[in-house]
Design an enzyme around this catalytic site. Structure first.
Site, PDB file in Angstrom:
ATOM      1  N   GLU A 120       0.823  -1.222   0.000  1.00 48.37           N
ATOM      2  CA  GLU A 120       0.000   0.000   0.000  1.00 48.37           C
ATOM      3  C   GLU A 120       0.855   1.268   0.000  1.00 48.37           C
ATOM      4  OE1 GLU A 120      -2.881  -0.564  -0.704  1.00 48.37           O
ATOM      5  OE2 GLU A 120      -3.577  -2.397   0.275  1.00 48.37           O
TER       6      GLU A 120
ATOM      7  N   HIS B  20      -2.710   2.346   8.265  1.00 49.59           N
ATOM      8  CA  HIS B  20      -3.762   1.506   7.685  1.00 49.59           C
ATOM      9  C   HIS B  20      -3.924   0.253   8.542  1.00 49.59           C
ATOM     10  CE1 HIS B  20      -6.098  -0.941   4.974  1.00 49.59           C
ATOM     11  NE2 HIS B  20      -5.103  -1.783   4.764  1.00 49.59           N
TER      12      HIS B  20
ATOM     13  N   HIS C  77      -7.013  -3.072   9.875  1.00 54.33           N
ATOM     14  CA  HIS C  77      -8.205  -3.863   9.543  1.00 54.33           C
ATOM     15  C   HIS C  77      -9.072  -4.046  10.799  1.00 54.33           C
ATOM     16  CE1 HIS C  77      -5.827  -6.025   6.039  1.00 54.33           C
ATOM     17  NE2 HIS C  77      -5.999  -4.733   5.813  1.00 54.33           N
TER      18      HIS C  77
ATOM     19  N   GLU D 158     -17.372  12.548  22.152  1.00 53.14           N
ATOM     20  CA  GLU D 158     -16.044  13.050  21.788  1.00 53.14           C
ATOM     21  C   GLU D 158     -15.794  12.996  20.277  1.00 53.14           C
ATOM     22  OE1 GLU D 158     -13.807   8.903  22.943  1.00 53.14           O
ATOM     23  OE2 GLU D 158     -12.557  10.645  22.614  1.00 53.14           O
TER      24      GLU D 158
ATOM     25  N   HIS E  88     -12.724  -3.833   3.822  1.00 50.86           N
ATOM     26  CA  HIS E  88     -11.263  -4.008   3.909  1.00 50.86           C
ATOM     27  C   HIS E  88     -10.678  -3.405   5.197  1.00 50.86           C
ATOM     28  CE1 HIS E  88      -7.110  -3.805   1.731  1.00 50.86           C
ATOM     29  NE2 HIS E  88      -6.958  -3.744   3.039  1.00 50.86           N
TER      30      HIS E  88
HETATM   31  P1  13P Z   1       1.240  -5.428   3.142  1.00 48.83           P
HETATM   32  O1  13P Z   1       1.671  -6.681   3.879  1.00 48.83           O
HETATM   33  O2  13P Z   1       1.809  -5.369   1.754  1.00 48.83           O
HETATM   34  O3  13P Z   1       1.525  -4.190   3.962  1.00 48.83           O
HETATM   35  O4  13P Z   1      -0.338  -5.508   2.927  1.00 48.83           O
HETATM   36  C1  13P Z   1      -1.218  -5.605   4.006  1.00 48.83           C
HETATM   37  C2  13P Z   1      -2.517  -4.940   3.732  1.00 48.83           C
HETATM   38  O5  13P Z   1      -3.228  -4.604   4.670  1.00 48.83           O
HETATM   39  C3  13P Z   1      -2.937  -4.697   2.340  1.00 48.83           C
HETATM   40  O6  13P Z   1      -4.029  -3.832   2.281  1.00 48.83           O
HETATM   41 ZN    ZN Z   2      -5.196  -3.774   4.140  1.00 50.79          ZN
END
Ligand code: 13P
Ligand code: ZN
Length: 274
Positions: A115, A138, A140, A168, A209
């Protein structure tokens, strides 16, 4: 100074393990990048061994010559504190903003996160708005992802529903939240879509995602992610009990909050509901 002795590196590693402990980083899920300050580059550059220039896959002229600390592709956040030299890297951007080279880390090979195009395009947008932005994160997180299956994929709905879940929230993310519909991750197209939202917001949700957050430092960026995901968790609990809220925070109450807490809440999120 050794790279691992630098405070910004310690803060980066701590954030990786904090995210792991939250359950936001199954397997290699999620990634983190930090745009280094000039003095931080100067403090550690004696350790740099430049590798080959490689294509970024997109163009970020606004980041020419910058250095980033970034997680490696396929690396597990839970392993970062145990072996940072294997799992993270410092990457330099060339003068055209088209290529990068690893100058430290990833000692057993590999490349920065898949990413990286999204991270860099977000950094470019945020740096132009305010050079104090240095962190793109980023992850999940389960509750936010769950909501992308039941709420309309609309910035206005996500922002308003998440604001309502904790007083908040409008203070922590007054600009709101953007939503990217499902797209193939890792490439330029999703990077363009995300960085477009980052012109307005500090948070972008990727449907089915995960989430991206931007901030000035590790505390603010982690805290922002944590606040949004906590709010999503409350909303999941509410929706699991009922599709009807008996009471909630009303538009005029948000306006009163904005006044006292000195934040501007865009009126587009304070719509009347049927
Ligand atoms: P990477 O291992 O390449 O960082 O990918 C993980 C991910 O969350 C892809 O969206
Ligand atoms: Zn991801």
């Amino acid at each position: 100074m050794k790279v691992l002795e630098a405070e910004f590196v310690k803060g980066f590693i701590r954030m990786c393990s904090d995210g792991w402990e939250q359950g936001w980083h199954e397997r290699n899920g999620g990634n983190l990048s930090y745009r280094m300050k000039d003095e931080e580059v100067a403090a550690v550059e004696e350790n740099f061994v430049p590798g080959e220039w490689k294509e970024i896959g997109t163009s970020v002229p606004g980041l020419a010559g910058e250095y980033f600390l970034v997680t490696g592709s396929g690396k597990y956040m839970r392993n970062v504190p145990l072996d940072p030299e294997d799992t993270i890297a410092i990457a330099e951007i060339d003068q055209a903003g088209e290529k990068y080279r690893v100058v430290w880390g990833l000692k057993n090979g590999g490349r920065p996160t898949s990413e990286f195009p999204s991270h860099l395009m977000n950094h470019e947008v945020k740096k132009a708005i305010d050079p104090r932005y240095r962190v793109i994160y980023h992850c999940h997180p389960a509750n936010t992802i769950a909501l992308t299956f039941v709420l309309p994929l609309d910035d206005k709905v996500f922002t308003r529903e998440l604001w309502e879940m904790a007083t908040e929230c409008p203070v922590v993310f007054p600009a709101g939240i953007g939503v990217v519909p499902w797209m193939v991750p890792g490439g330029r197209d999703i990077a363009v879509a995300t960085s477009k939202l980052m012109k307005t917001y500090d948070v972008a949700i990727w449907a089915h995602h995960g989430m991206f957050a931007a901030g000035f430092d590790f505390d603010l960026t982690f805290g922002l992610m944590h606040t949004v995901e906590k709010s999503a968790e409350i909303l999941v609990k509410v929706l699991s009990m009922t599709d009807h809220k008996r009471q909630t925070i009303q538009p005029d109450q948000f306006r009163a909050l904005a006044k006292d807490f000195h934040v501007t809440l865009p009126e587009k999120f304070l719509y009347e509901k049927d």
